[in-house]
Every structure is written in structure tokens, then in C-alpha cells.
Design a protein around this motif. Structure first.
Motif, PDB file in Angstrom:
ATOM      1  N   THR A   1      17.236  42.439  26.990  1.00  0.00           N
ATOM      2  CA  THR A   1      16.944  43.849  27.186  1.00  0.00           C
ATOM      3  C   THR A   1      17.913  44.494  28.169  1.00  0.00           C
ATOM      4  N   ALA A   2      18.192  43.802  29.275  1.00  0.00           N
ATOM      5  CA  ALA A   2      19.108  44.350  30.278  1.00  0.00           C
ATOM      6  C   ALA A   2      20.501  44.543  29.727  1.00  0.00           C
ATOM      7  N   VAL A   3      21.012  43.533  29.020  1.00  0.00           N
ATOM      8  CA  VAL A   3      22.375  43.623  28.483  1.00  0.00           C
ATOM      9  C   VAL A   3      22.453  44.707  27.404  1.00  0.00           C
ATOM     10  N   GLU A   4      21.475  44.729  26.521  1.00  0.00           N
ATOM     11  CA  GLU A   4      21.496  45.690  25.403  1.00  0.00           C
ATOM     12  C   GLU A   4      21.180  47.109  25.819  1.00  0.00           C
TER      13      GLU A   4
ATOM     14  N   ALA B   1       8.436  27.937  35.631  1.00  0.00           N
ATOM     15  CA  ALA B   1       9.748  28.337  35.098  1.00  0.00           C
ATOM     16  C   ALA B   1       9.807  28.130  33.585  1.00  0.00           C
ATOM     17  N   ARG B   2       9.288  27.014  33.099  1.00  0.00           N
ATOM     18  CA  ARG B   2       9.289  26.770  31.643  1.00  0.00           C
ATOM     19  C   ARG B   2       8.409  27.780  30.920  1.00  0.00           C
ATOM     20  N   LYS B   3       7.274  28.112  31.514  1.00  0.00           N
ATOM     21  CA  LYS B   3       6.370  29.089  30.897  1.00  0.00           C
ATOM     22  C   LYS B   3       7.040  30.456  30.792  1.00  0.00           C
ATOM     23  N   ASP B   4       7.803  30.840  31.831  1.00  0.00           N
ATOM     24  CA  ASP B   4       8.454  32.147  31.857  1.00  0.00           C
ATOM     25  C   ASP B   4       9.786  32.173  31.111  1.00  0.00           C
ATOM     26  N   ALA B   5      10.335  31.013  30.765  1.00  0.00           N
ATOM     27  CA  ALA B   5      11.695  30.953  30.197  1.00  0.00           C
ATOM     28  C   ALA B   5      11.895  31.876  28.990  1.00  0.00           C
ATOM     29  N   PRO B   6      10.995  31.883  27.980  1.00  0.00           N
ATOM     30  CA  PRO B   6      11.224  32.797  26.853  1.00  0.00           C
ATOM     31  C   PRO B   6      11.250  34.272  27.283  1.00  0.00           C
ATOM     32  N   ALA B   7      10.351  34.658  28.187  1.00  0.00           N
ATOM     33  CA  ALA B   7      10.328  36.044  28.673  1.00  0.00           C
ATOM     34  C   ALA B   7      11.583  36.340  29.494  1.00  0.00           C
ATOM     35  N   PHE B   8      12.049  35.355  30.253  1.00  0.00           N
ATOM     36  CA  PHE B   8      13.274  35.517  31.032  1.00  0.00           C
ATOM     37  C   PHE B   8      14.444  35.802  30.096  1.00  0.00           C
TER      38      PHE B   8
ATOM     39  N   ASP C   1      19.329  35.641  21.457  1.00  0.00           N
ATOM     40  CA  ASP C   1      20.433  36.324  20.787  1.00  0.00           C
ATOM     41  C   ASP C   1      20.515  37.755  21.302  1.00  0.00           C
ATOM     42  N   ILE C   2      21.711  38.158  21.686  1.00  0.00           N
ATOM     43  CA  ILE C   2      21.944  39.482  22.264  1.00  0.00           C
ATOM     44  C   ILE C   2      22.884  40.250  21.350  1.00  0.00           C
ATOM     45  N   ASP C   3      22.536  41.486  21.062  1.00  0.00           N
ATOM     46  CA  ASP C   3      23.323  42.323  20.159  1.00  0.00           C
ATOM     47  C   ASP C   3      24.473  43.006  20.895  1.00  0.00           C
ATOM     48  N   ARG C   4      25.344  42.189  21.463  1.00  0.00           N
ATOM     49  CA  ARG C   4      26.554  42.660  22.125  1.00  0.00           C
ATOM     50  C   ARG C   4      27.627  41.594  21.951  1.00  0.00           C
ATOM     51  N   PRO C   5      28.898  41.982  21.938  1.00  0.00           N
ATOM     52  CA  PRO C   5      29.982  41.004  21.800  1.00  0.00           C
ATOM     53  C   PRO C   5      29.998  40.012  22.970  1.00  0.00           C
ATOM     54  N   ILE C   6      30.448  38.811  22.698  1.00  0.00           N
ATOM     55  CA  ILE C   6      30.437  37.736  23.687  1.00  0.00           C
ATOM     56  C   ILE C   6      31.174  38.118  24.969  1.00  0.00           C
ATOM     57  N   GLU C   7      32.292  38.828  24.869  1.00  0.00           N
ATOM     58  CA  GLU C   7      33.051  39.210  26.065  1.00  0.00           C
ATOM     59  C   GLU C   7      32.225  40.124  26.984  1.00  0.00           C
ATOM     60  N   ASP C   8      31.466  41.047  26.381  1.00  0.00           N
ATOM     61  CA  ASP C   8      30.625  41.951  27.170  1.00  0.00           C
ATOM     62  C   ASP C   8      29.486  41.200  27.848  1.00  0.00           C
TER      63      ASP C   8
ATOM     64  N   PHE D   1      17.132  41.789  35.616  1.00  0.00           N
ATOM     65  CA  PHE D   1      16.326  41.018  34.664  1.00  0.00           C
ATOM     66  C   PHE D   1      15.479  39.945  35.326  1.00  0.00           C
ATOM     67  N   SER D   2      15.623  39.759  36.616  1.00  0.00           N
ATOM     68  CA  SER D   2      14.838  38.761  37.327  1.00  0.00           C
ATOM     69  C   SER D   2      14.038  39.433  38.442  1.00  0.00           C
ATOM     70  N   PRO D   3      12.758  39.708  38.199  1.00  0.00           N
ATOM     71  CA  PRO D   3      11.962  40.424  39.199  1.00  0.00           C
ATOM     72  C   PRO D   3      11.798  39.650  40.507  1.00  0.00           C
TER      73      PRO D   3
END
Length: 150
Positions: free
Chosen positions: A143-146, A130-137, A10-17, A31-33
Motif C-alpha cells: 500500500t505504501a509503495v503503490e 511477527a509471524r501473525k502480522d507478516a501478511p499484513a506487514f 506483489d507490488i504494482d510498481r517496477p522493481i527499480e522503484d 508501513f511499520s506502525p
């Protein structure tokens, strides 16, 4: 042989943004090192058929990856597939977005990874990582969007 990973955040920004940020794939290094550099063809707004060219580093190995946008339905759906040839590729990937009651956005990201040649032997390891990192991803996207980078 293929495998899938996914995450929901969940991201605290409007869907359009959020849609605009994610559709501009040139934000991926934020967001992807693993993404070392990225560009797109043709220049301009992302559309169906846009190809993002990237250099990534996985398990210490640099590869070139090209992803084509196959669907863009603002503001709820983005789909891509890898058009480059690598041992492990993303056969399909995407973002599903939906507004939350509080004005934010719920984002589901997924990728279906497929092994080719020796990649068939690597797919269990690549999928597991990839599955292990998915929640952190998902958290890195949030974080990047917000952060106002969007």
C-alpha cells in the motif's frame, strides 16, 4: 535461540522503484506502525555500512534500534543486521525483489529474530506475533509503495 518470520507480496510498481523506496529505510514509519522515528548515518544515499537509528514501540515498550545495511545489490537484494543491544534483536533481515511478468515486483521480506538474556524467554512470543502480522506487514508495504508515497 532464534526464530524467523517472512512475507511475500506483489507490488504494482517496477522493481527499480520498489528497490529505491525500500533501500531508503527512512520510509519505514510509512508501513511499520511500531517505528516512531528513524534517521540514518551517514546522510545521503543508502550504502553498505549505512546505519538506521530508530525508536520503536513493541508491546507498549519503547526501545532504540540500530540496523546496519550489510548488502545492497540493486535492484534485487537488501540485507541488514541489528547492531543495537536489546532483549530481542534482528540477527539478519532483508528484502528479495524480483520482477513479475506484468511489470510489477514480487518482494519477500524476512527477519531472523534472536533472544538475548531474558529475550530468550520472549522470543517465542515475539516470533509468534511477527509471524501473525507478516501478511499484513507485506500488505502495508504494498500500500505504501503503490500509494505514490514512493
Amino acid at each position: 535461540m532464534s526464530t524467523q518470520f517472512e512475507a511475500t507480496v506483489d507490488i504494482d510498481r517496477p522493481i527499480e522503484d520498489v528497490f529505491a523506496y525500500l533501500a531508503d529505510g527512512e520510509h519505514d514509519p510509512e508501513f511499520s506502525p511500531r517505528v516512531l522515528e528513524i534517521s540514518k548515518t551517514p546522510p545521503g544515499p543508502t550504502a553498505v555500512g549505512t546505519v538506521f537509528h530508530s525508536t520503536v514501540k513493541d508491546a507498549g515498550v519503547k526501545t532504540v534500534r540500530d540496523f546496519e545495511i550489510s548488502e545492497l545489490s540493486a535492484p534485487t537484494r537488501i540485507r541488514w543486521h541489528e547492531v543495537s543491544t536489546n532483549a530481542v534483536t534482528a540477527r539478519e533481515g532483508g528484502y528479495d525483489l524480483e520482477p513479475t511478468r506484468d511489470g510489477g515486483t514480487r518482494v519477500r521480506i524476512f527477519n531472523v529474530l534472536e533472544g538475548h538474556g531474558v529475550g530468550r524467554l520472549l522470543i517465542p512470543f515475539a516470533g509468534g506475533a511477527a509471524r501473525k502480522d507478516a501478511p499484513a506487514f507485506g500488505r502495508r508495504i504494498k500500500t505504501a509503495v503503490e500509494s505514490g508515497t514512493a
